[in-house]
Design a protein around this motif. Structure first.
Motif, PDB file in Angstrom:
ATOM      1  N   PRO A 121       0.753  -1.528  -0.225  1.00 17.84           N
ATOM      2  CA  PRO A 121      -0.010  -0.217   0.043  1.00 17.84           C
ATOM      3  C   PRO A 121       0.706   1.128  -0.093  1.00 17.84           C
ATOM      4  O   PRO A 121       1.928   1.110   0.937  1.00 17.84           O
ATOM      5  CB  PRO A 121      -0.218  -0.326   0.950  1.00 17.84           C
ATOM      6  N   VAL A 122       0.442   2.227  -0.258  1.00 23.30           N
ATOM      7  CA  VAL A 122       1.004   3.283  -0.721  1.00 23.30           C
ATOM      8  C   VAL A 122       0.019   4.821  -0.650  1.00 23.30           C
ATOM      9  O   VAL A 122      -0.470   4.859  -0.968  1.00 23.30           O
ATOM     10  CB  VAL A 122       1.359   3.960  -1.860  1.00 23.30           C
ATOM     11  N   LEU A 123       0.824   5.090   0.843  1.00 21.97           N
ATOM     12  CA  LEU A 123       0.046   6.659   1.124  1.00 21.97           C
ATOM     13  C   LEU A 123       0.539   7.827   0.974  1.00 21.97           C
ATOM     14  O   LEU A 123       2.029   8.050   0.638  1.00 21.97           O
ATOM     15  CB  LEU A 123       0.099   6.524   2.322  1.00 21.97           C
ATOM     16  N   PRO A 124       0.079   8.227  -0.577  1.00 20.62           N
ATOM     17  CA  PRO A 124       0.010   9.157  -0.205  1.00 20.62           C
ATOM     18  C   PRO A 124       1.528  10.045   0.079  1.00 20.62           C
ATOM     19  O   PRO A 124       1.128  10.440   1.567  1.00 20.62           O
ATOM     20  CB  PRO A 124      -1.221  10.763  -1.086  1.00 20.62           C
ATOM     21  N   GLU A 125       2.744  11.197   0.036  1.00 24.57           N
ATOM     22  CA  GLU A 125       3.501  11.764   1.026  1.00 24.57           C
ATOM     23  C   GLU A 125       2.581  13.309   1.232  1.00 24.57           C
ATOM     24  O   GLU A 125       2.907  13.672   2.135  1.00 24.57           O
ATOM     25  CB  GLU A 125       4.714  11.865   0.109  1.00 24.57           C
ATOM     26  N   ASP A 126       2.229  13.157   0.487  1.00 25.81           N
ATOM     27  CA  ASP A 126       1.487  14.925   1.010  1.00 25.81           C
ATOM     28  C   ASP A 126       0.549  14.718   1.471  1.00 25.81           C
ATOM     29  O   ASP A 126      -0.170  16.247   1.877  1.00 25.81           O
ATOM     30  CB  ASP A 126       1.540  15.624  -0.490  1.00 25.81           C
TER      31      ASP A 126
ATOM     32  N   TYR B 188      -4.994  11.285  -2.699  1.00 24.32           N
ATOM     33  CA  TYR B 188      -5.020  11.533  -4.397  1.00 24.32           C
ATOM     34  C   TYR B 188      -2.883  10.979  -4.777  1.00 24.32           C
ATOM     35  O   TYR B 188      -2.558  11.775  -4.847  1.00 24.32           O
ATOM     36  CB  TYR B 188      -5.086  12.852  -5.533  1.00 24.32           C
ATOM     37  N   PRO B 189      -2.952   9.938  -5.163  1.00 28.75           N
ATOM     38  CA  PRO B 189      -1.850   9.420  -5.146  1.00 28.75           C
ATOM     39  C   PRO B 189      -0.983  10.419  -6.099  1.00 28.75           C
ATOM     40  O   PRO B 189      -1.404  10.364  -7.386  1.00 28.75           O
ATOM     41  CB  PRO B 189      -1.560   7.919  -5.541  1.00 28.75           C
TER      42      PRO B 189
ATOM     43  N   TYR C 253      -9.757   9.340  -9.116  1.00 33.67           N
ATOM     44  CA  TYR C 253      -7.960   9.658 -10.053  1.00 33.67           C
ATOM     45  C   TYR C 253      -8.078  11.101 -11.249  1.00 33.67           C
ATOM     46  O   TYR C 253      -8.299  10.456 -11.590  1.00 33.67           O
ATOM     47  CB  TYR C 253      -7.004   8.642 -10.111  1.00 33.67           C
ATOM     48  N   SER C 254      -7.191  11.550 -12.101  1.00 33.25           N
ATOM     49  CA  SER C 254      -6.888  12.390 -12.199  1.00 33.25           C
ATOM     50  C   SER C 254      -6.497  12.087 -13.353  1.00 33.25           C
ATOM     51  O   SER C 254      -5.553  10.929 -13.846  1.00 33.25           O
ATOM     52  CB  SER C 254      -5.817  13.893 -12.292  1.00 33.25           C
TER      53      SER C 254
END
Ligand code: PMP
Ligand code: GLU
Length: 405
Positions: A140-145, A149-150, A179-180
């Protein structure tokens, strides 16, 4: 008892568990407000009910092809060609017992033990467990910001030689994030460059709010050929309020679908034929119900966001679609399971702990209920967590909470 190492490592589905707890409390006559459940409360379309009744009444319900009856495949092809603007053949389609099974067999078809599957966090509770059930590794990847929105950099950072799949869910369960265009384009390019699979779980794609663009992955993947490594997952559960019918599907390259068909043949011999007929009824029948659901979810979401605004300490991102709001309650309580249990026990409001979606300190609230459920549910929560909030309505309940504390 001897239980396998893999099975020991699998958590129970928190979303199914909350539905069961809610059903038990309701059956006891408890005044429960269910803000946990991920299922619309409207009825299944009449066209689905009539189609299921017709085959039941015929008395002839037999084994069918393991990958789905031709009529359902034809309806899925039409659907996919309409929404994704690609050419689809019957060999590109498999119908399964829910999108859940379609996802599971897609993962089984491509993963070896130790392979890695990347997906943005927070994520639907079953993603991590499905991957683990195969002996593979969820990443799992948690958006760093800190947003929901990854960015492509977030994903790229986790790619290794073991990465076999990137899995996206837009609109997302539990955040409602869509997602964009740029992100989808970047992910398609990345997966193509690396030769890895991209699984798009599009189960909420028709439940996107006004002014938000849902992006079709095939705007960038272009066409479905024997070499295309894009898998689309969808189903009737959410859009047609047919969660209990258990029909979902996958669309992918022919080789992968063939492998999935073989796996499914040994698992279930294919989904229930009665329910496949119902799904055909829904897909081929009038479609106005889907938009009516979308609009009512949008209104409910609006009300929920307004009510959340009255809390001193919560943070909630406005969802772009789906029927969830993922709310940061860490100001009040950092342990989301503790908070969800507290709310269920003491003010009879069902929610799902964020930790099961991979992000502690949050609760997932569902907008599937009535406006009354939402306003009263949030009123009760506010009053339970925010002891200084002025509220005359639930004096008795507040006393209960304080006694308990
Ligand atoms: N994907 C997501 C993101 C979900 O929330 C769900 C929950 N129902 C599913 C897949 C599975 O749907 P079903 O099996 O009911 O078709
Ligand atoms: N997907 C639904 C939810 O997230 C419930 C069903 C499930 O998880 O299988 O609430």
């Amino acid at each position: 008892m001897s239980i396998s190492l893999i099975a020991k490592d699998i958590k129970e589905s928190a979303t199914l568990l909350i539905n069961e707890k809610a059903a038990i409390l309701r059956a006891k006559g408890e005044p429960l407000i269910h803000l946990g459940g991920g299922e619309p409360k409207s009825k299944a379309p009449l066209s689905a009910i009539l189609a299921a009744n017709a085959i039941i009444n015929s008395g002839e319900v037999r084994y069918a092809p393991a990958d789905g009856i031709p009529e359902l495949k034809a309806a899925i092809i039409r659907y996919t060609e309409d929404y994704y603007k690609i050419k689809v053949a019957p060999e590109n389609v498999i119908a399964s017992s829910g999108a859940k099974q379609a996802l599971m067999i897609a993962l089984m078809a491509v993963l070896n033990p130790q392979d890695e599957v990347i997906f943005p966090a927070p994520y639907w509770v079953s993603y991590s467990e499905m991957v683990k059930m195969i002996g593979a590794v969820p990443v799992p990847v948690l958006p760093e910001d800190g947003s929901f929105y990854p960015r492509i950099e977030d994903i790229e950072r986790y790619i290794t030689s073991y990465t076999k799949v990137i899995m996206l869910n837009s609109p997302n369960n539990p955040t409602g994030a869509v997602y964009s265009r740029q992100f989808i384009k970047d992910v398609v390019e990345l997966t193509q460059k690396r030769g890895i699979y991209l699984i798009m779980d599009d189960i909420y794609h028709r439940l996107v709010f006004d002014g938000v663009e849902w992006v079709n992955v095939f705007d960038y993947a272009k066409e479905l050929t024997d070499n295309t490594k894009v898998v689309i997952i969808n189903g009737v559960s959410k859009q047609y309020a047919m969660t209990g019918f258990r029909i979902g599907w996958a669309v992918a390259n022919k080789k992968l679908i063939e492998v999935m068909r073989i796996l499914q043949g040994h698992q279930t011999s294919g989904p229930s034929v009665v329910m496949q007929k119902a799904a055909v009824g829904a897909l081929n029948g009038p479609q106005s119900q889907v938009d009516a659901l979308r609009v009512s979810l949008q209104n409910n979401c609006q009300v929920m966001m307004e009510r959340l605004g009255a809390f001193n300490g919560v943070r909630a991102n406005r969802p772009d679609g789906s029927f969830y709001v993922f709310v940061d309650f860490s100001y009040y309580e950092k342990d989301s399971r503790k908070l969800a249990n507290f709310l269920l026990d003491k003010v009879r409001v069902a929610t799902v702990p964020g930790v099961d979606f991979g992000l502690e300190g949050h609760l997932r609230l569902s907008t599937c209920g009535s406006i009354k459920d939402i306003t009263e549910g949030l009123e009760r929560i506010k009053w339970a967590v925010d002891p200084d909030s002025p509220n005359e309505l639930f004096i008795g309940m507040r006393k209960l909470v304080r006694d308990w504390l």
